[in-house]
Write a protein that holds these residues in place. Structure first.
Motif, PDB file in Angstrom:
ATOM      1  N   ALA A   1      23.496  -4.957  -0.441  1.00 12.40           N
ATOM      2  CA  ALA A   1      24.644  -5.322  -0.553  1.00 12.40           C
ATOM      3  C   ALA A   1      25.320  -3.922  -1.790  1.00 12.40           C
ATOM      4  CB  ALA A   1      25.431  -6.502  -1.294  1.00 12.40           C
ATOM      5  N   THR A   2      26.618  -3.231  -1.419  1.00  9.53           N
ATOM      6  CA  THR A   2      26.911  -2.115  -1.962  1.00  9.53           C
ATOM      7  C   THR A   2      28.972  -1.765  -1.614  1.00  9.53           C
ATOM      8  OG1 THR A   2      26.342  -0.237  -2.871  1.00  9.53           O
ATOM      9  CG2 THR A   2      25.501  -0.528  -0.591  1.00  9.53           C
ATOM     10  N   LYS A   3      29.445  -0.928  -2.024  1.00 14.15           N
ATOM     11  CA  LYS A   3      29.960  -0.447  -2.041  1.00 14.15           C
ATOM     12  C   LYS A   3      29.274   1.535  -1.772  1.00 14.15           C
ATOM     13  CE  LYS A   3      34.048   0.977  -4.730  1.00 14.15           C
ATOM     14  NZ  LYS A   3      34.839   0.444  -6.368  1.00 14.15           N
ATOM     15  N   TYR A   4      28.552   1.504  -2.093  1.00 10.46           N
ATOM     16  CA  TYR A   4      28.643   2.650  -1.917  1.00 10.46           C
ATOM     17  C   TYR A   4      26.979   3.288  -1.155  1.00 10.46           C
ATOM     18  CZ  TYR A   4      30.815   2.428  -6.516  1.00 10.46           C
ATOM     19  OH  TYR A   4      31.690   2.662  -7.092  1.00 10.46           O
TER      20      TYR A   4
ATOM     21  N   ARG B   1      21.574   4.408   0.988  1.00 10.45           N
ATOM     22  CA  ARG B   1      20.862   4.560   2.448  1.00 10.45           C
ATOM     23  C   ARG B   1      20.196   6.088   1.775  1.00 10.45           C
ATOM     24  NH1 ARG B   1      25.116   6.314   5.560  1.00 10.45           N
ATOM     25  NH2 ARG B   1      25.393   5.321   6.852  1.00 10.45           N
ATOM     26  N   GLU B   2      20.213   6.434   1.158  1.00  7.36           N
ATOM     27  CA  GLU B   2      19.964   7.714   0.529  1.00  7.36           C
ATOM     28  C   GLU B   2      19.073   7.391  -0.010  1.00  7.36           C
ATOM     29  OE1 GLU B   2      22.575  11.389  -0.232  1.00  7.36           O
ATOM     30  OE2 GLU B   2      23.222  11.182   1.684  1.00  7.36           O
TER      31      GLU B   2
ATOM     32  N   ASP C   1      18.939  -3.131   5.315  1.00  8.52           N
ATOM     33  CA  ASP C   1      20.078  -3.774   5.666  1.00  8.52           C
ATOM     34  C   ASP C   1      20.979  -3.836   4.797  1.00  8.52           C
ATOM     35  OD1 ASP C   1      18.905  -4.213   8.446  1.00  8.52           O
ATOM     36  OD2 ASP C   1      18.420  -6.066   7.585  1.00  8.52           O
ATOM     37  N   LEU C   2      22.656  -2.947   4.985  1.00 12.82           N
ATOM     38  CA  LEU C   2      22.739  -2.131   4.010  1.00 12.82           C
ATOM     39  C   LEU C   2      24.605  -3.286   4.592  1.00 12.82           C
ATOM     40  CD1 LEU C   2      22.250   1.544   3.601  1.00 12.82           C
ATOM     41  CD2 LEU C   2      21.963  -0.430   1.967  1.00 12.82           C
ATOM     42  N   ILE C   3      24.970  -3.899   3.324  1.00  5.34           N
ATOM     43  CA  ILE C   3      26.104  -4.406   3.867  1.00  5.34           C
ATOM     44  C   ILE C   3      27.220  -3.858   2.942  1.00  5.34           C
ATOM     45  CG2 ILE C   3      27.362  -7.404   3.431  1.00  5.34           C
ATOM     46  CD1 ILE C   3      24.290  -8.183   3.772  1.00  5.34           C
ATOM     47  N   LYS C   4      28.548  -3.882   3.634  1.00  5.49           N
ATOM     48  CA  LYS C   4      29.592  -2.974   2.988  1.00  5.49           C
ATOM     49  C   LYS C   4      30.169  -3.638   2.027  1.00  5.49           C
ATOM     50  CE  LYS C   4      32.184  -0.161   2.050  1.00  5.49           C
ATOM     51  NZ  LYS C   4      32.591   1.480   0.759  1.00  5.49           N
ATOM     52  N   LEU C   5      30.876  -3.466   0.838  1.00  8.19           N
ATOM     53  CA  LEU C   5      31.385  -4.655  -0.304  1.00  8.19           C
ATOM     54  C   LEU C   5      32.597  -3.918  -0.741  1.00  8.19           C
ATOM     55  CD1 LEU C   5      29.295  -7.065  -1.615  1.00  8.19           C
ATOM     56  CD2 LEU C   5      31.068  -7.546   0.213  1.00  8.19           C
ATOM     57  N   TYR C   6      33.965  -4.098  -1.089  1.00 10.62           N
ATOM     58  CA  TYR C   6      34.208  -3.600  -1.733  1.00 10.62           C
ATOM     59  C   TYR C   6      34.782  -4.093  -3.144  1.00 10.62           C
ATOM     60  CZ  TYR C   6      35.768  -1.901   2.881  1.00 10.62           C
ATOM     61  OH  TYR C   6      35.795  -1.277   4.110  1.00 10.62           O
ATOM     62  N   GLY C   7      34.210  -4.725  -3.439  1.00  9.09           N
ATOM     63  CA  GLY C   7      33.954  -5.378  -4.773  1.00  9.09           C
ATOM     64  C   GLY C   7      33.252  -6.525  -5.510  1.00  9.09           C
ATOM     65  N   SER C   8      33.212  -6.593  -6.373  1.00 10.85           N
ATOM     66  CA  SER C   8      32.443  -8.139  -6.630  1.00 10.85           C
ATOM     67  C   SER C   8      31.026  -7.739  -7.010  1.00 10.85           C
ATOM     68  CB  SER C   8      33.203  -9.111  -7.328  1.00 10.85           C
ATOM     69  OG  SER C   8      34.224  -9.195  -7.367  1.00 10.85           O
ATOM     70  N   MET C   9      30.500  -6.553  -6.470  1.00  7.58           N
ATOM     71  CA  MET C   9      29.254  -6.694  -5.447  1.00  7.58           C
ATOM     72  C   MET C   9      28.076  -7.777  -6.284  1.00  7.58           C
ATOM     73  SD  MET C   9      30.323  -3.504  -4.813  1.00  7.58           S
ATOM     74  CE  MET C   9      29.897  -2.722  -5.847  1.00  7.58           C
ATOM     75  N   GLU C  10      28.235  -8.067  -7.662  1.00  2.00           N
ATOM     76  CA  GLU C  10      28.038  -8.836  -8.282  1.00  2.00           C
ATOM     77  C   GLU C  10      27.374 -10.242  -7.521  1.00  2.00           C
ATOM     78  OE1 GLU C  10      29.833  -7.310 -10.124  1.00  2.00           O
ATOM     79  OE2 GLU C  10      29.079  -6.035 -11.009  1.00  2.00           O
ATOM     80  N   LEU C  11      28.347 -10.637  -7.053  1.00  2.93           N
ATOM     81  CA  LEU C  11      28.357 -11.769  -6.249  1.00  2.93           C
ATOM     82  C   LEU C  11      27.444 -12.399  -5.088  1.00  2.93           C
ATOM     83  CD1 LEU C  11      29.256 -15.209  -5.581  1.00  2.93           C
ATOM     84  CD2 LEU C  11      31.431 -13.768  -4.909  1.00  2.93           C
ATOM     85  N   ALA C  12      27.081 -10.887  -4.374  1.00  5.05           N
ATOM     86  CA  ALA C  12      26.143 -11.230  -3.506  1.00  5.05           C
ATOM     87  C   ALA C  12      25.037 -11.573  -3.699  1.00  5.05           C
ATOM     88  CB  ALA C  12      26.029  -9.825  -2.218  1.00  5.05           C
ATOM     89  N   PRO C  13      24.168 -11.068  -4.268  1.00  3.21           N
ATOM     90  CA  PRO C  13      22.703 -12.101  -4.435  1.00  3.21           C
ATOM     91  C   PRO C  13      23.096 -12.858  -5.059  1.00  3.21           C
ATOM     92  CG  PRO C  13      22.327  -9.941  -5.826  1.00  3.21           C
ATOM     93  CD  PRO C  13      24.360  -9.977  -5.894  1.00  3.21           C
ATOM     94  N   LEU C  14      23.787 -13.207  -5.621  1.00  5.66           N
ATOM     95  CA  LEU C  14      23.512 -15.368  -6.553  1.00  5.66           C
ATOM     96  C   LEU C  14      24.003 -16.133  -5.003  1.00  5.66           C
ATOM     97  CD1 LEU C  14      26.086 -14.540  -9.174  1.00  5.66           C
ATOM     98  CD2 LEU C  14      23.399 -14.501  -9.696  1.00  5.66           C
TER      99      LEU C  14
ATOM    100  N   LEU D   1      24.088 -13.663   0.103  1.00  3.47           N
ATOM    101  CA  LEU D   1      24.502 -12.362   1.017  1.00  3.47           C
ATOM    102  C   LEU D   1      23.612 -11.367   1.157  1.00  3.47           C
ATOM    103  CD1 LEU D   1      27.063 -11.403   3.183  1.00  3.47           C
ATOM    104  CD2 LEU D   1      28.095 -10.246   0.740  1.00  3.47           C
ATOM    105  N   SER D   2      22.900 -11.492   0.014  1.00  2.00           N
ATOM    106  CA  SER D   2      21.771 -10.003  -0.216  1.00  2.00           C
ATOM    107  C   SER D   2      20.884 -10.139  -0.891  1.00  2.00           C
ATOM    108  CB  SER D   2      22.733  -8.518  -0.385  1.00  2.00           C
ATOM    109  OG  SER D   2      22.849  -8.523  -1.844  1.00  2.00           O
ATOM    110  N   ASP D   3      19.153  -9.468  -1.214  1.00  2.00           N
ATOM    111  CA  ASP D   3      18.712  -9.644  -2.023  1.00  2.00           C
ATOM    112  C   ASP D   3      18.427  -8.819  -3.326  1.00  2.00           C
ATOM    113  OD1 ASP D   3      16.963 -10.897  -0.091  1.00  2.00           O
ATOM    114  OD2 ASP D   3      16.601  -8.976   1.121  1.00  2.00           O
ATOM    115  N   ALA D   4      19.599  -7.522  -2.904  1.00  2.00           N
ATOM    116  CA  ALA D   4      20.040  -6.641  -4.566  1.00  2.00           C
ATOM    117  C   ALA D   4      21.212  -5.942  -4.115  1.00  2.00           C
ATOM    118  CB  ALA D   4      18.893  -5.395  -4.077  1.00  2.00           C
ATOM    119  N   ILE D   5      21.881  -5.387  -4.755  1.00  2.00           N
ATOM    120  CA  ILE D   5      22.718  -4.591  -4.560  1.00  2.00           C
ATOM    121  C   ILE D   5      22.800  -3.516  -5.788  1.00  2.00           C
ATOM    122  CG2 ILE D   5      24.434  -7.185  -5.468  1.00  2.00           C
ATOM    123  CD1 ILE D   5      24.683  -5.648  -7.776  1.00  2.00           C
TER     124      ILE D   5
END
Ligand code: ATP
Ligand code: MG
Length: 212
Positions: A118-121, A126-127, A137-150, A153-157
């Motif tokens: 999960a990332t805003k970037y 991707r690169e 698999d990239l998941i687009k977020l707009y903020g608070s990425m830290e929440l996603a693995p908790l 939502l994702s394995d990594a940010i």
């Protein structure tokens, strides 16, 4: 008249001394003023306040002649129409991969597992993973990425890290540095030609202030 695009917060704050070195002071404080166009003590210089990620767009289209934007933002934007002559070495941090404590990132990479990131970037991520040959698999977020693995939502940010305190507070650890980040001066290519007599001295003063 030249127009400089800045975002409020750390970029505005860290740019203020550079502007002062060029004899430019902003007559309003963007943190307290609601104005988006800020006059300066120089009647031929004004500052516009935009979202950090919108700075390259204003400069690309010539709505601002110059701007200051993070390397993170410039990579995502792509840099079309922008001249990037100077690293201002401000707003420094690092683009990192982070995971939940206890997640075996190295093993996941080694075993060729598909990683959910999960990332805003998106472009930077991707690169980065493509260059490592890791399927993501990239998941687009707009903020608070830290929440996603908790919350699964994702394995990594992929996110910007400076002190690491936000990661620590959320039980995450940085496992890989993607690149160091700082902010750069960006100039509209046409403006540089048409307004050279106004822009060139500013560029020289900034250069000397940054690399004395
Ligand atoms: P917005 O708050 O509008 O969503 P943003 O979070 O990207 O955008 P800022 O937090 O002001 O805006 O960040 C502006 C720039 O500063 C970023 O593009 C990045 O280059 C840099 N930056 C971001 N976080 C940090 C940090 N923790 N330490 C130092 N520099 C940072
Ligand atoms: Mg921010």
């Amino acid at each position: 008249m030249i127009t400089l695009a800045l975002s409020k917060g750390r970029i505005f704050e860290e740019t203020t001394p550079l502007l002062e070195a060029a004899g430019i002071s902003c007559l309003d404080n963007p943190e307290t003023s609601r104005k988006l166009i800020l006059p300066t003590n120089r009647e031929n210089v004004r500052i516009i306040i935009v979202r950090a990620s919108d700075v390259p767009t204003y400069v690309q289209y010539g709505a601002a002649d110059l701007g200051i934007a993070g390397r993170d933002v410039l990579i995502e934007h792509g840099g079309t129409g922008l001249y990037q002559p100077l690293d201002l070495k401000i707003a420094k941090c690092r683009m990192m991969v982070a995971v939940r404590k206890g997640f075996d990132y190295d093993n996941a990479v080694r075993s060729g597992a598909r990683l959910r990131v999960a990332t805003k970037y998106i472009r930077t991520a991707r690169e980065h993973f493509a260059s490592k040959g890791v399927h993501v698999d990239l998941i687009k977020l707009y903020g608070s990425m830290e929440l996603a693995p908790l919350v699964g939502l994702s394995d990594a940010i992929v996110d910007l890290v400076s002190s690491g305190n936000t990661l620590k507070a959320n039980n995450l650890i940085a496992v890989e540095e993607i690149m160091p980040i700082s902010s750069r001066l960006v100039i509209n290519q046409a403006a540089l030609k048409l307004k050279r007599e106004l822009i060139q001295p500013l560029l020289e003063t900034f250069s000397k202030a940054v690399n004395p």
